[in-house]
Scaffold this motif. Structure first.
Motif, PDB file in Angstrom:
ATOM      1  N   PHE A   1      17.946  17.287 -28.791  1.00 40.94           N
ATOM      2  CA  PHE A   1      16.644  16.809 -28.310  1.00 40.94           C
ATOM      3  C   PHE A   1      15.748  16.439 -29.486  1.00 40.94           C
ATOM      4  O   PHE A   1      15.072  15.404 -29.457  1.00 40.94           O
ATOM      5  CB  PHE A   1      15.966  17.882 -27.461  1.00 40.94           C
ATOM      6  CG  PHE A   1      14.570  17.503 -27.041  1.00 40.94           C
ATOM      7  CD1 PHE A   1      14.354  16.536 -26.069  1.00 40.94           C
ATOM      8  CD2 PHE A   1      13.471  18.092 -27.643  1.00 40.94           C
ATOM      9  CE1 PHE A   1      13.075  16.163 -25.694  1.00 40.94           C
ATOM     10  CE2 PHE A   1      12.184  17.726 -27.283  1.00 40.94           C
ATOM     11  CZ  PHE A   1      11.981  16.766 -26.301  1.00 40.94           C
ATOM     12  N   ARG A   2      15.730  17.249 -30.517  1.00 40.31           N
ATOM     13  CA  ARG A   2      14.903  16.951 -31.691  1.00 40.31           C
ATOM     14  C   ARG A   2      15.314  15.625 -32.322  1.00 40.31           C
ATOM     15  O   ARG A   2      14.459  14.788 -32.647  1.00 40.31           O
ATOM     16  CB  ARG A   2      15.025  18.085 -32.713  1.00 40.31           C
ATOM     17  CG  ARG A   2      14.149  17.895 -33.955  1.00 40.31           C
ATOM     18  CD  ARG A   2      14.486  18.898 -35.039  1.00 40.31           C
ATOM     19  NE  ARG A   2      15.831  18.697 -35.557  1.00 40.31           N
ATOM     20  CZ  ARG A   2      16.156  17.730 -36.430  1.00 40.31           C
ATOM     21  NH1 ARG A   2      15.246  16.872 -36.864  1.00 40.31           N
ATOM     22  NH2 ARG A   2      17.402  17.623 -36.867  1.00 40.31           N
ATOM     23  N   MET A   3      16.625  15.418 -32.492  1.00 35.22           N
ATOM     24  CA  MET A   3      17.098  14.200 -33.127  1.00 35.22           C
ATOM     25  C   MET A   3      16.789  12.972 -32.274  1.00 35.22           C
ATOM     26  O   MET A   3      16.381  11.924 -32.795  1.00 35.22           O
ATOM     27  CB  MET A   3      18.600  14.298 -33.406  1.00 35.22           C
ATOM     28  CG  MET A   3      18.951  15.300 -34.491  1.00 35.22           C
ATOM     29  SD  MET A   3      20.690  15.200 -35.005  1.00 35.22           S
ATOM     30  CE  MET A   3      21.517  15.595 -33.462  1.00 35.22           C
ATOM     31  N   TRP A   4      16.988  13.086 -30.968  1.00 35.40           N
ATOM     32  CA  TRP A   4      16.690  11.965 -30.080  1.00 35.40           C
ATOM     33  C   TRP A   4      15.193  11.661 -30.065  1.00 35.40           C
ATOM     34  O   TRP A   4      14.792  10.486 -30.089  1.00 35.40           O
ATOM     35  CB  TRP A   4      17.180  12.264 -28.662  1.00 35.40           C
ATOM     36  CG  TRP A   4      18.591  11.857 -28.427  1.00 35.40           C
ATOM     37  CD1 TRP A   4      19.705  12.652 -28.434  1.00 35.40           C
ATOM     38  CD2 TRP A   4      19.057  10.529 -28.165  1.00 35.40           C
ATOM     39  NE1 TRP A   4      20.823  11.907 -28.186  1.00 35.40           N
ATOM     40  CE2 TRP A   4      20.467  10.607 -28.018  1.00 35.40           C
ATOM     41  CE3 TRP A   4      18.432   9.298 -28.040  1.00 35.40           C
ATOM     42  CZ2 TRP A   4      21.241   9.480 -27.752  1.00 35.40           C
ATOM     43  CZ3 TRP A   4      19.198   8.173 -27.773  1.00 35.40           C
ATOM     44  CH2 TRP A   4      20.588   8.278 -27.634  1.00 35.40           C
ATOM     45  N   ALA A   5      14.363  12.707 -30.013  1.00 35.38           N
ATOM     46  CA  ALA A   5      12.920  12.493 -29.992  1.00 35.38           C
ATOM     47  C   ALA A   5      12.460  11.785 -31.269  1.00 35.38           C
ATOM     48  O   ALA A   5      11.618  10.878 -31.231  1.00 35.38           O
ATOM     49  CB  ALA A   5      12.192  13.819 -29.814  1.00 35.38           C
ATOM     50  N   GLU A   6      13.017  12.180 -32.413  1.00 38.13           N
ATOM     51  CA  GLU A   6      12.661  11.537 -33.679  1.00 38.13           C
ATOM     52  C   GLU A   6      13.107  10.086 -33.691  1.00 38.13           C
ATOM     53  O   GLU A   6      12.354   9.195 -34.106  1.00 38.13           O
ATOM     54  CB  GLU A   6      13.295  12.297 -34.848  1.00 38.13           C
ATOM     55  CG  GLU A   6      12.657  13.645 -35.136  1.00 38.13           C
ATOM     56  CD  GLU A   6      13.309  14.350 -36.304  1.00 38.13           C
ATOM     57  OE1 GLU A   6      14.299  13.790 -36.857  1.00 38.13           O
ATOM     58  OE2 GLU A   6      12.859  15.451 -36.676  1.00 38.13           O
ATOM     59  N   TRP A   7      14.338   9.830 -33.259  1.00 41.29           N
ATOM     60  CA  TRP A   7      14.860   8.464 -33.283  1.00 41.29           C
ATOM     61  C   TRP A   7      14.077   7.558 -32.340  1.00 41.29           C
ATOM     62  O   TRP A   7      13.718   6.427 -32.700  1.00 41.29           O
ATOM     63  CB  TRP A   7      16.337   8.458 -32.901  1.00 41.29           C
ATOM     64  CG  TRP A   7      16.968   7.107 -33.041  1.00 41.29           C
ATOM     65  CD1 TRP A   7      17.428   6.522 -34.179  1.00 41.29           C
ATOM     66  CD2 TRP A   7      17.187   6.153 -31.985  1.00 41.29           C
ATOM     67  NE1 TRP A   7      17.935   5.268 -33.909  1.00 41.29           N
ATOM     68  CE2 TRP A   7      17.803   5.020 -32.583  1.00 41.29           C
ATOM     69  CE3 TRP A   7      16.943   6.163 -30.614  1.00 41.29           C
ATOM     70  CZ2 TRP A   7      18.162   3.903 -31.829  1.00 41.29           C
ATOM     71  CZ3 TRP A   7      17.296   5.044 -29.867  1.00 41.29           C
ATOM     72  CH2 TRP A   7      17.897   3.930 -30.473  1.00 41.29           C
ATOM     73  N   LEU A   8      13.762   8.047 -31.147  1.00 40.33           N
ATOM     74  CA  LEU A   8      13.022   7.230 -30.188  1.00 40.33           C
ATOM     75  C   LEU A   8      11.599   6.980 -30.658  1.00 40.33           C
ATOM     76  O   LEU A   8      11.027   5.921 -30.388  1.00 40.33           O
ATOM     77  CB  LEU A   8      13.021   7.915 -28.816  1.00 40.33           C
ATOM     78  CG  LEU A   8      14.380   7.922 -28.109  1.00 40.33           C
ATOM     79  CD1 LEU A   8      14.344   8.825 -26.886  1.00 40.33           C
ATOM     80  CD2 LEU A   8      14.789   6.508 -27.714  1.00 40.33           C
TER      81      LEU A   8
END
Length: 281
Positions: free
Chosen positions: A10-17
């Motif tokens: 979730f952290r990685m996806w939130a950062e990428w988005l």
């Protein structure tokens, strides 16, 4: 079988988005994000959301995959003549001022930023026709831009269901749209003629160069989904997209009050808007 979205994923996806689309995904929206990502993870047969992100970032077909994923992550809800207070100001004040300032032979360039399926861009074309402004051939250019290629395809098709007309009446719809055999409605050629659509990501640098200086930009109900950094990036891009003296209309719930971009704020009954000052001022 559906899989869980781990804390780290979730952290990685939130950062990428946030970097790619400017989207703000707080912890309270974690399950929403998981459900929107799940169809692509399952379709690709990947074991985790980490693998999906890796695929999206590094696979040779990542651009095509990104185009397939974006519709799951963006909100393309719109309808014709949305937020009439702002549209009344455009019809009664902005278009007359532009026509006087640009003079005979001038071309008004209007932009719907994050145009979704095109309802707002076609609304601008209709608004000019209703007002009797910029009626000469080539006097009006309306551009719609969006990050979602699927939405742009629908916009170019120019066909809509009853749901898109919930802010209008039947007589208005019949003036500007042709009935289809399937029960839908298609934009009339005269409304469609000045309208073009292209892809653009409002949080990426330089997107405005492809559309040229605009006299009016509508960017409504978009930045409510952005994080603070993305709002700043978008505001700077909208400033660059506007010609001196150009008008910017946001949604009712949006504000640039704390954004360090030197727009002038103007208020009218039922609406507010921003302007890029004329350089002479």
């Amino acid at each position: 079988m559906a899989v869980a979205l781990s804390d780290e994923e979730f952290r990685m996806w939130a950062e990428w988005l946030g970097e790619e689309l400017g989207h703000r995904w707080g912890p309270e929206r974690r399950e929403i994000l998981r459900t929107r990502l799940e169809p692509r993870r399952a379709a690709l047969g990947l074991e985790s959301f980490d693998a999906l992100l890796f695929h999206l970032r590094f696979h040779p077909e990542r651009e095509a995959e990104r185009a397939r994923l974006v519709p799951h992550l963006t909100n393309n809800e719109s309808y014709f003549f949305r937020e009439r207070g702002s549209l009344d100001v455009i019809r009664d004040e902005v278009l007359p001022e532009l026509e006087e300032r640009l003079g005979p032979g001038g071309q008004a360039r209007l932009l719907s930023a994050a145009c979704a399926a095109g309802e707002e861009a076609y609304t601008l074309s209709i608004l000019a026709r209703e007002a009797g402004r910029f009626t000469a051939p080539g006097a009006l250019r309306v551009t719609g831009v969006d990050v979602d290629p699927a939405a742009l395809e629908r916009a170019r098709a120019g066909t809509y269901t009853e749901h898109a007309f919930r802010g209008t009446d039947a007589a208005w719809r019949a003036r500007f749209f042709d009935a289809r055999d399937d029960g839908g409605w298609e934009v009339k050629p005269a409304v469609r003629a000045p309208v073009r659509f292209s892809d653009a990501n409002l949080v990426q640098d330089g997107w405005w160069r492809a559309v040229g200086p605009q006299h009016l930009v509508l960017c409504r109900n978009v930045m409510i989904y952005f994080d603070e950094d993305a709002v700043l990036r978008a505001a700077r891009g909208l400033w660059e997209a506007l010609a001196p003296g150009g008008y910017l209309f946001l949604g009712h719930a949006e504000s640039l009050r704390h954004v360090p971009v030197p727009f002038e704020l103007h208020r009218r009954p039922g609406a507010l808007f921003y302007r890029r000052p004329l350089e002479a001022a």
